[in-house]
Design a protein around this motif. Structure first.
Motif, PDB file in Angstrom:
ATOM      1  N   ASP A   1     -42.577 -64.723  63.164  1.00  0.00           N
ATOM      2  CA  ASP A   1     -43.584 -65.107  64.367  1.00  0.00           C
ATOM      3  C   ASP A   1     -44.220 -64.118  65.090  1.00  0.00           C
ATOM      4  OD1 ASP A   1     -44.216 -67.001  66.344  1.00  0.00           O
ATOM      5  OD2 ASP A   1     -43.767 -65.515  67.853  1.00  0.00           O
ATOM      6  N   ILE A   2     -43.949 -63.005  64.816  1.00  0.00           N
ATOM      7  CA  ILE A   2     -44.726 -61.815  65.757  1.00  0.00           C
ATOM      8  C   ILE A   2     -45.632 -61.407  64.690  1.00  0.00           C
ATOM      9  CG2 ILE A   2     -44.977 -59.261  66.036  1.00  0.00           C
ATOM     10  CD1 ILE A   2     -42.228 -59.767  67.505  1.00  0.00           C
TER      11      ILE A   2
ATOM     12  N   THR B   1     -40.827 -52.785  68.160  1.00  0.00           N
ATOM     13  CA  THR B   1     -40.827 -53.330  69.713  1.00  0.00           C
ATOM     14  C   THR B   1     -39.695 -52.210  70.630  1.00  0.00           C
ATOM     15  OG1 THR B   1     -39.917 -55.381  68.452  1.00  0.00           O
ATOM     16  CG2 THR B   1     -39.265 -55.116  70.850  1.00  0.00           C
TER      17      THR B   1
ATOM     18  N   GLU C   1     -38.245 -64.468  65.045  1.00  0.00           N
ATOM     19  CA  GLU C   1     -38.690 -63.322  65.848  1.00  0.00           C
ATOM     20  C   GLU C   1     -40.456 -62.506  64.829  1.00  0.00           C
ATOM     21  OE1 GLU C   1     -38.721 -61.170  69.567  1.00  0.00           O
ATOM     22  OE2 GLU C   1     -37.568 -60.340  68.858  1.00  0.00           O
ATOM     23  N   ASN C   2     -39.491 -62.087  63.613  1.00  0.00           N
ATOM     24  CA  ASN C   2     -40.225 -60.965  63.338  1.00  0.00           C
ATOM     25  C   ASN C   2     -41.647 -61.342  62.525  1.00  0.00           C
ATOM     26  OD1 ASN C   2     -38.323 -61.879  61.585  1.00  0.00           O
ATOM     27  ND2 ASN C   2     -38.349 -59.757  59.814  1.00  0.00           N
TER      28      ASN C   2
END
Length: 245
Positions: free
Chosen positions: A223-224, A47, A220-221
């Motif tokens: 989902d990405i 990111t 989040e990781n």
């Protein structure tokens, strides 16, 4: 129009030159989070955050991850990368060359010629079929998937599972497989159940369930990673379709 044609029209709209210029002006004036990864290794993403646009197609960026990552050189340096970012609820996707100058904390990324976008990332659903094998394992039972998106999936289930597959029920630990890639989802919620008429391999009609689940409490990781993989498989299917027609 089949679902791939519809999604291609909706999801793979390439920006025109004036649209790209407008987008870069926005990025120059507003900090934007970029997700970068190397082709074929979408799990190893990093990111970054934009610092500004120095030329027409060159963006200055810096790490937006942990404190430690800001003082280490990215393994993506001096490589061709894929990138995506969101501006005003629109998802943009492109390729580029990531460069890092020795002794500097910032990087520059030279964008490729094409940038394409989607209105809403979660609306795109990749269908199971000849090129896409989707499976969902819940409560130690493996079900054949119908489609998948970044936010959930749907699958076929026999009528005898109707009592346990009830609307709003939450299951802990769900394994999703899209082609050769597996993902472990911490929690899923059944959001819709439909009774449908289908045909087996002998064309005999029977009744079954279509179960739609939502991925919830997603790190989040993860989902990405799922979003990236669905995007890559979808892009591969559409490119294959273009070359074969």
């Amino acid at each position: 129009m089949n679902i791939i044609d519809a999604n291609e029209k909706h999801y793979f709209h390439y920006l025109k030159k004036d649209e790209i210029n407008e987008l870069l002006i926005h990025i120059n004036n507003n900090k934007t989070k970029l997700i970068l990864w190397e082709k074929g290794d979408e799990d190893s993403f990093e990111t970054f955050e934009t610092k500004g646009v120095t030329k027409t197609n060159v963006i200055t960026i810096g790490h937006a991850g942990s404190f430690f990552s800001k003082f280490t050189i990215s393994p993506l340096s001096n490589k061709t990368v894929l990138l995506k970012f969101i501006v005003n609820d629109n998802l943009y996707f492109s390729t580029g060359q990531l460069h890092h100058k020795k002794g500097k904390k910032t990087y520059s990324i030279i964008l490729g010629d094409a940038i394409y976008h989607a209105r809403q990332r979660g609306d795109y659903r990749l269908e199971a079929g000849k090129n896409n094998d989707i499976q969902c394992k819940i409560d130690d039972v493996v079900y054949n998937g119908i489609d998948i998106s970044a936010g959930g999936t749907s699958f076929k289930a026999p009528m005898e599972d109707e009592k346990k597959l009830t609307k709003n029920r939450i299951f802990n630990k769900c394994i999703i497989r899209l082609n050769k890639k597996k993902f472990e989802i911490p929690e899923v919620k059944i959001v819709k159940i439909l009774k449908v008429r289908d045909r087996d391999e002998r064309a005999k009609e029977y009744e079954r369930l279509t179960v739609c689940i939502q991925f919830i409490n997603m790190p989040e990781n993860l989902d990405i990673a799922i979003s990236n993989h669905v995007l890559m498989e979808a892009r591969g299917e559409i490119m294959t379709k273009k070359f074969l027609t």
